[in-house]
Design a protein around this motif. Structure first.
Motif, short mmCIF file in Angstrom:
data_model
loop_
_atom_site.label_atom_id
_atom_site.label_comp_id
_atom_site.label_asym_id
_atom_site.label_seq_id
_atom_site.Cartn_x
_atom_site.Cartn_y
_atom_site.Cartn_z
N MET A 68 32.46 -23.89 -38.66
CA MET A 68 32.33 -22.63 -39.39
C MET A 68 33.00 -22.75 -40.76
O MET A 68 33.66 -23.75 -41.04
CB MET A 68 32.97 -21.50 -38.59
N ASN A 75 40.61 -17.16 -43.70
CA ASN A 75 39.73 -16.10 -43.19
C ASN A 75 38.32 -16.62 -42.98
O ASN A 75 37.80 -17.35 -43.84
CB ASN A 75 39.66 -14.94 -44.20
N PRO A 76 37.67 -16.21 -41.85
CA PRO A 76 36.27 -16.60 -41.63
C PRO A 76 35.37 -16.06 -42.75
O PRO A 76 35.61 -14.96 -43.26
CB PRO A 76 35.91 -15.92 -40.31
N THR A 79 30.78 -15.09 -40.89
CA THR A 79 30.65 -15.40 -39.46
C THR A 79 31.64 -14.56 -38.67
O THR A 79 32.68 -14.15 -39.20
CB THR A 79 30.91 -16.90 -39.19
N GLU A 80 31.31 -14.33 -37.38
CA GLU A 80 32.24 -13.64 -36.47
C GLU A 80 33.05 -14.64 -35.66
O GLU A 80 33.88 -14.25 -34.84
CB GLU A 80 31.44 -12.77 -35.48
N LEU A 81 32.78 -15.93 -35.86
CA LEU A 81 33.46 -16.96 -35.06
C LEU A 81 34.95 -17.00 -35.40
O LEU A 81 35.38 -16.61 -36.49
CB LEU A 81 32.83 -18.33 -35.33
N LYS A 82 35.76 -17.54 -34.43
CA LYS A 82 37.21 -17.62 -34.62
C LYS A 82 37.57 -19.05 -35.04
O LYS A 82 37.31 -20.00 -34.31
CB LYS A 82 37.89 -17.26 -33.30
#
Ligand SMILES: CSCCC(=O)C(=O)COP(=O)(O)O
Ligand SMILES: [Zn+2]
Length: 214
Positions: A68, A75-76, A79-82
């Protein structure tokens, strides 16, 4: 970010970097250096973004969905990925050194044991090894080289501050975290891999020397 907004990075470059990351990470995973989903990896995407591994993924089976984008605050982006829990330790290097292109973090047995054994001294010293020349800037085995060992903590801001302070004092291509593992970096993947492998070999030599001297 609003839906349909243009991406703030080049997606073609991201795909290219993801391919390079996946090939290398799987190799390191198969070498046993990333047990139990540990370890994290990144490459510089541009002067504000990095491609980094998603937190908690199996590194031997890594695929494109496990990479990602983050900004240099960790900070991403789009995307909502961690991202990796240790993302700050990557982005601090990209922010500070524009020439750094790749950061690799692994948890091999050798790295982890050495990090515990040398923690009381706060560093591991490499001296008189020909392989020290694998590190950029070292032209002879005569130079001695200190690799810092930092106390482990789950507070990445605290750890990043200790790394910053060490970087103010010495030039370095990596460090150990006690009972945890190794960070290594370079201007590109090939250089970061060479540094990582040199650290692994030299740490294994130091452990072997200690064992034989007992
Ligand atoms: C199960 S390993 C513990 C966390 C860690 O040290 C690591 O390298 C992996 O964390 P991530 O969030 O990058 O998966
Ligand atoms: Zn780790």
């Amino acid at each position: 970010m609003p839906m349909n907004a243009p991406l703030p990075y080049d997606p073609i470059r991201l795909r290219h970097l993801a391919g390079e990351l996946i090939t290398n990470i799987r190799e390191l995973g198969h070498a046993g250096w990333t047990p139990a989903t540990s370890s994290n990896f990144s490459m510089r995407l541009d002067d504000q973004h990095a491609a980094v591994t998603v937190s908690g993924r199996n590194k031997t089976k890594l695929c494109e969905a496990d990479i990602m984008v983050v900004d240099f605050d960790g900070n991403p982006v789009a995307t909502e990925l961690k991202p990796s829990a240790e993302t700050l330790l990557h982005t601090q290097l990209y922010r500070r050194f524009p020439e750094i292109g790749c950061v690799l973090h692994t948890h091999s047995l050798v790295q982890t044991v050495a990090s515990r054994l040398f923690a009381p001294q706060g560093h591991v010293r490499f001296e008189d090894y020909e392989l020290q020349k694998a590190f950029v800037g070292n032209t002879t085995h005569d130079d001695s080289m200190d690799v810092p060992v930092f106390a482990n903590t789950q507070d990445m801001h605290e750890l990043a501050a200790k790394v910053e302070a060490a970087l103010d004092k010495q030039s370095m291509w990596g460090y150990l975290i006690e009972g945890h593992g190794l960070y290594a970096w370079g201007r590109d993947m090939a250089e970061a891999r060479r540094h990582l492998e040199a650290f692994e070999f030299l740490l294994a030599c130091e452990l072997k020397m200690l064992e034989l001297k007992r």
